[in-house]
Write a protein that holds these residues in place. Structure first.
Motif, PDB file in Angstrom:
ATOM      1  N   SER A 161       0.815  -1.214   0.000  1.00 32.02           N
ATOM      2  CA  SER A 161       0.000   0.000   0.000  1.00 32.02           C
ATOM      3  C   SER A 161       0.848   1.264   0.000  1.00 32.02           C
ATOM      4  O   SER A 161       0.399   2.319   0.437  1.00 32.02           O
ATOM      5  CB  SER A 161      -0.914   0.012   1.235  1.00 32.02           C
ATOM      6  OG  SER A 161      -0.133  -0.076   2.430  1.00 32.02           O
ATOM      7  N   THR A 163       2.657   4.692  -0.767  1.00 28.88           N
ATOM      8  CA  THR A 163       2.286   5.895  -1.495  1.00 28.88           C
ATOM      9  C   THR A 163       3.504   6.760  -1.810  1.00 28.88           C
ATOM     10  O   THR A 163       3.388   7.766  -2.508  1.00 28.88           O
ATOM     11  CB  THR A 163       1.275   6.734  -0.701  1.00 28.88           C
ATOM     12  OG1 THR A 163       1.846   7.091   0.573  1.00 28.88           O
ATOM     13  CG2 THR A 163      -0.022   5.958  -0.460  1.00 28.88           C
ATOM     14  N   CYS A 224      -5.679   8.891 -12.876  1.00 28.32           N
ATOM     15  CA  CYS A 224      -5.132   8.825 -11.518  1.00 28.32           C
ATOM     16  C   CYS A 224      -5.090  10.216 -10.900  1.00 28.32           C
ATOM     17  O   CYS A 224      -4.890  11.214 -11.589  1.00 28.32           O
ATOM     18  CB  CYS A 224      -3.754   8.169 -11.520  1.00 28.32           C
ATOM     19  SG  CYS A 224      -2.410   9.181 -12.140  1.00 28.32           S
ATOM     20  N   SER A 225      -5.276  10.258  -9.607  1.00 30.02           N
ATOM     21  CA  SER A 225      -5.266  11.523  -8.873  1.00 30.02           C
ATOM     22  C   SER A 225      -3.849  11.849  -8.394  1.00 30.02           C
ATOM     23  O   SER A 225      -2.902  11.081  -8.605  1.00 30.02           O
ATOM     24  CB  SER A 225      -6.195  11.431  -7.666  1.00 30.02           C
ATOM     25  OG  SER A 225      -5.605  10.619  -6.658  1.00 30.02           O
ATOM     26  N   SER A 227      -2.830  11.738  -5.425  1.00 33.65           N
ATOM     27  CA  SER A 227      -2.410  10.863  -4.331  1.00 33.65           C
ATOM     28  C   SER A 227      -2.060   9.461  -4.810  1.00 33.65           C
ATOM     29  O   SER A 227      -1.695   8.610  -4.013  1.00 33.65           O
ATOM     30  CB  SER A 227      -3.525  10.782  -3.270  1.00 33.65           C
ATOM     31  OG  SER A 227      -4.734  10.330  -3.840  1.00 33.65           O
ATOM     32  N   ASN A 228      -2.149   9.225  -6.107  1.00 31.14           N
ATOM     33  CA  ASN A 228      -1.840   7.923  -6.679  1.00 31.14           C
ATOM     34  C   ASN A 228      -0.328   7.768  -6.830  1.00 31.14           C
ATOM     35  O   ASN A 228       0.376   8.721  -7.184  1.00 31.14           O
ATOM     36  CB  ASN A 228      -2.526   7.790  -8.040  1.00 31.14           C
ATOM     37  CG  ASN A 228      -2.520   6.384  -8.580  1.00 31.14           C
ATOM     38  OD1 ASN A 228      -1.473   5.806  -8.823  1.00 31.14           O
ATOM     39  ND2 ASN A 228      -3.709   5.844  -8.794  1.00 31.14           N
ATOM     40  N   THR A 247      -7.099  14.987  -4.918  1.00 27.84           N
ATOM     41  CA  THR A 247      -6.571  14.047  -3.933  1.00 27.84           C
ATOM     42  C   THR A 247      -7.734  13.379  -3.210  1.00 27.84           C
ATOM     43  O   THR A 247      -8.889  13.700  -3.431  1.00 27.84           O
ATOM     44  CB  THR A 247      -5.656  14.750  -2.919  1.00 27.84           C
ATOM     45  OG1 THR A 247      -6.388  15.804  -2.274  1.00 27.84           O
ATOM     46  CG2 THR A 247      -4.427  15.350  -3.600  1.00 27.84           C
ATOM     47  N   GLN A 249      -9.216  10.170  -3.271  1.00 31.77           N
ATOM     48  CA  GLN A 249      -9.280   8.878  -3.937  1.00 31.77           C
ATOM     49  C   GLN A 249      -8.119   8.754  -4.918  1.00 31.77           C
ATOM     50  O   GLN A 249      -7.718   9.730  -5.557  1.00 31.77           O
ATOM     51  CB  GLN A 249     -10.605   8.729  -4.676  1.00 31.77           C
ATOM     52  CG  GLN A 249     -11.816   8.650  -3.764  1.00 31.77           C
ATOM     53  CD  GLN A 249     -13.103   8.467  -4.556  1.00 31.77           C
ATOM     54  OE1 GLN A 249     -13.295   9.086  -5.591  1.00 31.77           O
ATOM     55  NE2 GLN A 249     -13.971   7.608  -4.054  1.00 31.77           N
ATOM     56  N   GLN A 250      -7.595   7.530  -5.064  1.00 32.53           N
ATOM     57  CA  GLN A 250      -6.459   7.326  -5.968  1.00 32.53           C
ATOM     58  C   GLN A 250      -6.878   7.429  -7.433  1.00 32.53           C
ATOM     59  O   GLN A 250      -6.100   7.847  -8.288  1.00 32.53           O
ATOM     60  CB  GLN A 250      -5.811   5.967  -5.699  1.00 32.53           C
ATOM     61  CG  GLN A 250      -5.116   5.882  -4.348  1.00 32.53           C
ATOM     62  CD  GLN A 250      -4.217   4.669  -4.259  1.00 32.53           C
ATOM     63  OE1 GLN A 250      -3.523   4.304  -5.204  1.00 32.53           O
ATOM     64  NE2 GLN A 250      -4.230   4.022  -3.114  1.00 32.53           N
ATOM     65  N   TRP A 251      -8.103   7.024  -7.718  1.00 31.35           N
ATOM     66  CA  TRP A 251      -8.604   7.044  -9.097  1.00 31.35           C
ATOM     67  C   TRP A 251      -9.843   7.916  -9.177  1.00 31.35           C
ATOM     68  O   TRP A 251     -10.707   7.852  -8.308  1.00 31.35           O
ATOM     69  CB  TRP A 251      -8.925   5.620  -9.569  1.00 31.35           C
ATOM     70  CG  TRP A 251      -7.731   4.713  -9.528  1.00 31.35           C
ATOM     71  CD1 TRP A 251      -7.403   3.834  -8.534  1.00 31.35           C
ATOM     72  CD2 TRP A 251      -6.693   4.620 -10.492  1.00 31.35           C
ATOM     73  NE1 TRP A 251      -6.229   3.192  -8.834  1.00 31.35           N
ATOM     74  CE2 TRP A 251      -5.770   3.644 -10.031  1.00 31.35           C
ATOM     75  CE3 TRP A 251      -6.461   5.241 -11.726  1.00 31.35           C
ATOM     76  CZ2 TRP A 251      -4.623   3.302 -10.744  1.00 31.35           C
ATOM     77  CZ3 TRP A 251      -5.319   4.901 -12.435  1.00 31.35           C
ATOM     78  CH2 TRP A 251      -4.425   3.939 -11.948  1.00 31.35           C
TER      79      TRP A 251
END
Length: 333
Positions: A161, A163, A224-225, A227-228, A247, A249-251
């Motif tokens: 997980s 980041t 992708c955001s 934060s991805n 940011t 959600q990742q997608w």
């Protein structure tokens, strides 16, 4: 809090337990772990166990070297092979999200049994006989078999997980500690650092390109955001994620009109099983809104396989591939 409890319990138990707990570091952020040297006293003749790690918001305890491993995600599988641990893997998943392993690892990866071609099912996981799982966070969830249930079946679960680069490096070092391949893990991390630094040195001074990540499209662009993990890799390659300001959600799905307004310099297309890469390019070129973009009209497309932008063993590879596509004049053979 965790350290205080450990010390208090140690005072009430054997002196050897005190030595085991006293060496623990304060856990880092989610996904990071106690350093590999911060392990407890050996159990059952295995030196260094139990080991405790801060992973995915909870403490993971590994009491012995695992013997049967599930790698749920192509990035997880390839990392195990890269560390020389492929012979321990008894099942892998998400083969549909892969365009195949890197050539150096192909024979070893392809020799590993496929647990599920798509996402791993609850039944397949629980009947696998595995004692350790290394899984993408969205592969071990309430939608299928969750962490708690797997642990009830005797499986230690380490969730992939990360980041940041440092979190992924720590995951690699943790796996090195768990499986007794610390030197291989450290060498792998050092190689990743050096290769990424070489790319950054090469693109230094370049104006970052605005990059639209195109995973798929229907009612908008699924991208992708900020934060991805992929957004981080794009930055290291000399680009800027067009939607790095989103940011949480990742997608995310963004409108075609918003993409047009932000006017990307290049479109980075994910390559996996379906739709095909060719079909995605055709979708973009035939879309009434996206077809107005200068980068579409001039064919400024770059591609990357989906497993290459997931945290795992391909960080340097992905940065190298993206940078060569973004700035071909700097990386011409």
């Amino acid at each position: 809090m965790k350290r205080s409890v450990c010390i208090l319990l140690s005072m009430l138990t054997l002196l050897s337990a005190l030595a085991a707990c006293g060496g623990q570091n304060v856990p880092g952020s989610t996904g990071a772990a106690a350093t590999p040297s911060a392990t407890g006293a050996g159990q059952g003749g295995d030196s260094g166990y139990p080991m405790r790690f801060d992973n995915y918001g909870r403490t993971l305890t590994v009491t012995q070297r695992p013997k049967r491993v599930l790698t749920l995600g192509p990035n997880c599988t390839e990392l195990f092979v890269a560390l020389g641990l492929g012979d321990l893997v008894v099942g892998r998943s998400l083969v549909n999200h892969s365009r195949g392993p890197l050539e150096a690892y192909a024979d070893a990866v392809n020799a590993i049994p496929v647990l599920n071609h798509t996402s791993a099912t609850r039944e397949a996981i629980l009947s696998s006989g595995a004692d350790f799982i290394y899984a993408l966070d969205w592969e071990i969830s309430d939608a299928g078999c969750n962490i708690q249930e797997a642990e009830q079946y005797g499986m230690a679960v380490y969730v992939n997980s990360a980041t940041t680069l440092e979190e992924q490096y720590q995951e690699i070092l943790d796996l090195g500690a768990i499986f007794g391949v610390e030197q291989a893990a450290q060498q792998f991390v050092d190689d990743q650092r050096a290769r990424i630094q070489a790319v950054q040195d090469a693109v230094a001074g370049q104006q970052p390109l605005d990059v639209l990540v195109y995973d798929s499209g229907s009612s908008g662009v699924f991208t992708c955001s900020g934060s991805n993990f992929e957004s981080l890799l794009i930055g290291l390659a000399g680009g800027r994620n067009l939607f790095d300001d989103l940011t949480g959600q990742q997608w995310v799905t963004v409108s075609y009109e918003e993409v047009l307004a932000r006017n990307p310099d290049v479109i980075l297309i994910h390559d996996y099983d379906a739709p095909s890469l060719e079909e995605k390019i055709a979708e973009i070129q035939s879309n009434p809104t996206l077809s107005q973009l200068a980068c579409v009209q001039e064919g400024r497309f770059a591609t990357i396989t989906l497993e290459s932008v997931l945290p795992g063993n391909r960080m340097a590879y992905a940065v190298e591939q993206m940078a060569a596509a973004f700035y071909p004049q700097l990386f011409a053979a």
